[in-house]
Every structure is written in structure tokens, then in C-alpha cells.
Design a protein around this motif. Structure first.
Motif, short mmCIF file in Angstrom:
data_model
loop_
_atom_site.label_atom_id
_atom_site.label_comp_id
_atom_site.label_asym_id
_atom_site.label_seq_id
_atom_site.Cartn_x
_atom_site.Cartn_y
_atom_site.Cartn_z
N PHE A 243 5.32 -4.16 7.07
CA PHE A 243 4.31 -3.55 6.28
C PHE A 243 4.63 -3.40 4.92
CE2 PHE A 243 3.53 -2.55 10.78
CZ PHE A 243 2.38 -3.13 11.08
N ALA A 244 4.38 -4.07 3.97
CA ALA A 244 4.52 -3.85 2.52
C ALA A 244 4.12 -2.62 1.92
CB ALA A 244 3.95 -5.00 1.66
N VAL A 245 4.98 -1.98 1.02
CA VAL A 245 4.58 -0.42 0.54
C VAL A 245 4.88 -0.52 -0.87
CG1 VAL A 245 7.48 -0.12 0.89
CG2 VAL A 245 5.73 1.75 0.65
N SER A 246 3.85 0.30 -1.48
CA SER A 246 4.04 0.36 -2.83
C SER A 246 4.66 1.57 -3.36
CB SER A 246 2.61 0.18 -3.31
OG SER A 246 1.70 1.23 -2.91
N ALA A 247 4.51 2.91 -2.75
CA ALA A 247 5.11 4.02 -2.85
C ALA A 247 5.24 4.76 -1.79
CB ALA A 247 4.20 4.68 -3.89
N ARG A 248 5.88 5.88 -1.47
CA ARG A 248 6.12 6.57 -0.19
C ARG A 248 5.90 8.18 -0.51
NH1 ARG A 248 10.76 3.87 -0.87
NH2 ARG A 248 10.74 1.85 0.07
N ALA A 249 5.39 8.62 0.76
CA ALA A 249 5.35 10.18 0.82
C ALA A 249 5.81 10.70 2.06
CB ALA A 249 4.01 10.73 0.62
N VAL A 250 6.16 11.72 2.29
CA VAL A 250 6.21 12.30 3.65
C VAL A 250 5.84 13.56 3.86
CG1 VAL A 250 8.56 13.32 2.79
CG2 VAL A 250 8.24 12.79 5.43
N VAL A 251 5.04 13.86 5.06
CA VAL A 251 4.46 15.16 5.26
C VAL A 251 4.84 15.56 6.76
CG1 VAL A 251 2.24 13.95 6.30
CG2 VAL A 251 1.85 16.17 5.58
N GLY A 252 4.73 16.83 6.97
CA GLY A 252 4.79 17.30 8.19
C GLY A 252 4.49 18.80 8.48
N PRO B 161 -7.05 3.85 0.52
CA PRO B 161 -6.38 3.40 1.45
C PRO B 161 -4.78 3.72 1.70
CG PRO B 161 -7.16 1.77 0.33
CD PRO B 161 -7.85 2.89 -0.10
N ILE B 162 -4.34 3.93 2.76
CA ILE B 162 -3.07 3.97 2.94
C ILE B 162 -2.33 3.49 4.25
CG2 ILE B 162 -2.97 6.39 1.75
CD1 ILE B 162 -2.50 7.56 4.52
N ARG B 163 -1.07 3.53 4.34
CA ARG B 163 -0.44 3.13 5.80
C ARG B 163 0.11 4.55 6.18
NH1 ARG B 163 0.59 -2.41 3.39
NH2 ARG B 163 -0.99 -3.61 4.45
N ALA B 164 0.01 4.92 7.51
CA ALA B 164 0.39 6.09 8.00
C ALA B 164 1.58 5.63 8.98
CB ALA B 164 -0.37 7.30 8.43
N VAL B 165 2.83 6.18 9.09
CA VAL B 165 3.80 6.03 9.90
C VAL B 165 4.39 7.34 10.84
CG1 VAL B 165 6.23 4.99 10.33
CG2 VAL B 165 4.84 4.42 8.49
N LEU B 166 4.02 7.14 12.01
CA LEU B 166 4.30 8.29 12.98
C LEU B 166 5.62 7.93 13.95
CD1 LEU B 166 0.39 8.31 14.46
CD2 LEU B 166 1.51 9.25 12.09
N PRO B 167 6.57 8.53 13.66
CA PRO B 167 7.87 8.17 14.04
C PRO B 167 8.15 9.12 15.44
CG PRO B 167 8.25 9.39 12.36
CD PRO B 167 6.95 9.23 12.36
N LEU C 21 0.83 -1.14 0.16
CA LEU C 21 0.21 -0.03 -0.18
C LEU C 21 0.80 1.36 -0.04
CD1 LEU C 21 -2.96 -0.58 2.51
CD2 LEU C 21 -3.01 -0.41 0.19
N PRO C 22 0.32 2.41 -0.37
CA PRO C 22 1.08 3.62 -0.23
C PRO C 22 1.20 3.78 1.27
CG PRO C 22 -0.57 3.71 -1.72
CD PRO C 22 -0.84 2.68 -1.19
N MET C 23 2.49 4.13 1.38
CA MET C 23 2.88 4.71 3.11
C MET C 23 3.20 5.92 3.05
SD MET C 23 5.95 2.59 5.19
CE MET C 23 4.76 1.19 5.34
N ILE C 24 2.58 6.74 4.15
CA ILE C 24 2.96 7.95 4.14
C ILE C 24 3.37 8.49 5.59
CG2 ILE C 24 1.84 10.48 4.53
CD1 ILE C 24 -0.18 9.77 2.50
N TRP C 25 4.59 8.89 5.66
CA TRP C 25 5.51 9.24 6.87
C TRP C 25 5.10 10.48 7.52
CZ3 TRP C 25 9.16 6.21 9.42
CH2 TRP C 25 9.60 4.87 8.80
N ASN D 128 -3.73 10.16 -3.45
CA ASN D 128 -4.34 10.18 -4.75
C ASN D 128 -3.16 10.07 -5.83
OD1 ASN D 128 -6.37 10.38 -6.97
ND2 ASN D 128 -5.00 12.41 -7.33
N ALA D 129 -1.92 10.81 -5.26
CA ALA D 129 -0.74 10.92 -6.03
C ALA D 129 -0.04 9.53 -5.91
CB ALA D 129 0.22 12.10 -5.46
N LEU D 130 -0.02 8.90 -4.74
CA LEU D 130 0.52 7.72 -4.61
C LEU D 130 -0.11 6.34 -5.43
CD1 LEU D 130 2.08 7.59 -1.01
CD2 LEU D 130 3.14 8.34 -3.07
#
Length: 337
Positions: free
Chosen positions: A130-139, A88-94, A48-52, A330-332
Motif C-alpha cells: 500500500f503506497a504512502v504519501s505521508a504518515r500519522a499515528v493516533v492512539g 481519503p486515507i489508509r488506516a493501519v490497525l496493528p 495516500l496518507p497513512m494513519i497508524w 487534512n494535515a497529511l
């Protein structure tokens, strides 16, 4: 691994004892907990697309799950946006918090190697589960700055970027804080005495947090392990506010408004599926002017982007994720398909 749920997403709490952060100068803990938000009905091994998601100064990713007055937490927001049609996406909160309040998501011999930790150590660990198809980062704020510089430093990792009120235009967003910050620091007898007093103090006034932020920024942008009092150089003298141009240039080399003048950076940003940034019209740190200047430069360099100014200030702006997350998703997904 602990799990909490909404009706659409699960929050997984992943704890890693970091090798990168071992023996860091500040003595900060190496064991960090990262939150991964993943759809309940999609197996973890399905890409899935993953957004950090990078927090601002003093923030930790796990705090996005807090229930604050009149605000959704990140789990509820993601669930609502999905009900409203977001893919649907996966979001990662470090967690990149330090004793000085933050890290700017850069490597520093003082605060620690947080870019290395995030992208070379934590990311592979998360993606092993968690498998990833594409990545983005937001902050947001310092996290918005971190999102931009992360893409510039690791362009091979990311296909999209969003920055909410990200640090830039340093001469107007940072320098105005120096005089009062210096007064607070000097009132405690110097930098180390101030840090000790800050950490002991239960009630931390905003003026003290602002002073600590200046110390944190110096530790990241202009570290100097040869300094005896504190291992960093400061761009302004404490007694006269005269500027040390050499030190200030070390800070300015990280200003996004200078970074974007580099052809390499222009090529990186031009290749993104999405470049989005915004700021409030009444931002207390003048970041609306930086965002407008960045917009003008990107137009000059013919770099596709989306830019917004909205009626708001620098704080309590989690609602801006309502704009960025669907755009990133949408972009991912467009890239994936």
C-alpha cells in the motif's frame, strides 16, 4: 489476504510471521494479523496518507472492527467520515498485544521489541503493498502514549500525531493504582503465581486487570533480567510502599511531561503538521490534568498544538476519532499538496 468491505473502504487482513518477535521471553505468538483499511476506488499502488491507529491496554487492532452496542466500528466510522467530506486515507490497525496485556509500543527484553516490530519490520511490509504519501499515528490511552513516543523515537517517519487520553503525569496516573494492585498480586502468593492465576481465570475482574497492568508497565519501563521472581523492578516496595527512586526515575524518563522538556523533543514536535491531544474531564486516571500540564508546557515552548478537554471519562471514547481523523487527514493532505 482476507477482505471485508463497506460502501467506501475495504479492510485487508495482512498476516506477518515476525522475525523481531521471535523467541520473545513471554512466549507470545510471532504471527500477527494487521488490518489495513483502504479506499475501494483507489488502487493500492496510488500513494495516500497513512494513519497508524494504536489501541489501548489489552487491545488489538482487529478489535476495532467489532460491532459493539451503540458504537460504530472503525470501518463504518471511516466510511461515514469520508461521506461527510474527509479526504481519503489508509488506516493501519496493528496487533501489539502480549501475555501481560500490552507493550506500550516500546522495545523491552521482557515483553518484546514492539517498537522495532512496528516501525522497522511491519511498516515496510505494509508499505510494500500500500503506497504512502505521508504518515500519522493516533492512539488511545496506552496507544496515545505509544503515538507520542513513536513520533519521538522515529521522527523521520511521521508528519502528524494525535493522542486521546494518552498516559502521562505518571505520579497521578500510575502510582494511585499500586496499593490495591499489590494486594491482589500478594493474594495469589506473588507475581508469577498471580500471572498464572490470571491466565487460568475466565472471569478477569477489573482489579485483576489493573494489577496486571502494573506488572506490564514494570516489564516495559524497568525490566531486570537478573531478577529471579519476575524479570523487572518495581518502583514501590510490596510490603511498605516505600519508593525506590532509581527505579521510579526509569519510569519517569518516559513520562511525556518530562520528555517534552528535552530540546530534541521540542524540535520534533514543532516540525509536525499537526499535534493534537485530548482527555475527558472525568478521566479515572487523572489524565485530564496531565493533558492540561502538557498544553501549558507546549505554550511555554511555543510549540503549535491543538488541545481539548471534553465531558467524558476514560472509557468508551471511540467517538473522539471523529475529531482526530479528519484533522490528521487534512494535515497529511496539506503536506502532500
Amino acid at each position: 489476504m482476507r477482505i471485508m468491505r463497506s460502501d467506501r473502504y475495504e479492510a485487508h487482513f495482512v498476516t506477518l510471521d515476525s522475525v523481531s518477535l521471535k523467541d520473545n521471553l513471554l512466549g507470545d505468538p510471532t504471527q500477527r494479523t494487521t488490518v489495513v483499511l483502504s479506499p475501494q476506488d483507489i488502487p493500492p499502488d496510488e500513494p495516500l496518507p497513512m494513519i497508524w491507529v494504536l489501541t489501548g491496554y489489552t487491545g488489538r487492532g482487529i478489535a476495532y472492527l467489532n460491532h459493539n452496542p451503540w458504537q460504530e466500528n472503525f470501518l463504518d466510522r471511516l466510511t461515514r467520515l469520508t461521506h461527510q467530506g474527509m479526504r481519503p486515507i489508509r488506516a493501519v490497525l496493528p496487533d501489539c498485544f502480549t501475555k501481560l496485556g500490552g507493550s506500550q509500543y516500546l522495545d523491552s527484553p521482557v515483553t518484546g521489541p514492539y517498537a522495532t516490530y512496528l516501525w522497522d519490520e511491519l511498516r515496510p511490509q505494509i508499505e510494500s503493498s500500500f503506497a504512502v504519501s505521508a504518515r500519522a499515528v493516533v492512539g488511545k490511552s496506552s496507544g496515545g502514549f505509544g503515538a507520542l513516543v513513536s513520533v519521538i523515537m522515529r521522527p523521520e517517519l511521521f508528519q502528524a500525531l494525535a493522542s486521546h487520553s494518552g498516559d502521562m503525569l505518571f505520579e497521578w496516573s500510575y502510582l494511585p493504582d499500586f496499593p490495591k494492585a499489590y494486594q491482589v498480586i500478594e493474594s495469589q502468593g506473588g507475581i508469577r503465581q498471580f500471572i498464572d492465576a490470571f491466565l487460568r481465570r475466565d472471569d478477569k475482574p477489573s482489579s485483576w486487570i489493573s494489577a496486571m497492568n502494573i506488572i506490564c508497565l514494570a516489564a516495559v519501563y524497568s525490566p531486570n533480567l537478573n531478577k529471579q521472581d519476575f524479570p523487572a523492578d518495581f518502583p514501590l516496595r510490596f510490603d511498605t510502599l516505600e519508593m525506590d527512586r532509581d527505579v521510579w526515575q526509569k519510569w519517569m524518563r518516559w513520562d511525556p511531561l518530562q520528555l517534552v522538556d528535552q530540546v530534541r523533543v521540542q524540535n520534533i514536535l514543532s516540525a509536525l503538521q499537526l499535534l493534537y491531544f485530548d482527555a475527558g474531564r472525568f478521566d479515572e486516571f487523572q489524565l485530564q490534568y496531565g493533558a492540561t500540564r502538557l498544553h501549558q508546557k507546549l505554550l511555554t515552548y511555543q510549540i503549535p498544538h491543538q488541545y481539548e478537554l471534553y465531558d467524558g471519562n476514560h472509557f468508551r471514547t471511540n467517538h473522539r476519532f471523529d475529531h482526530s481523523l479528519p484533522l490528521l487527514a487534512n494535515a497529511l493532505w496539506t503536506r502532500r499538496t
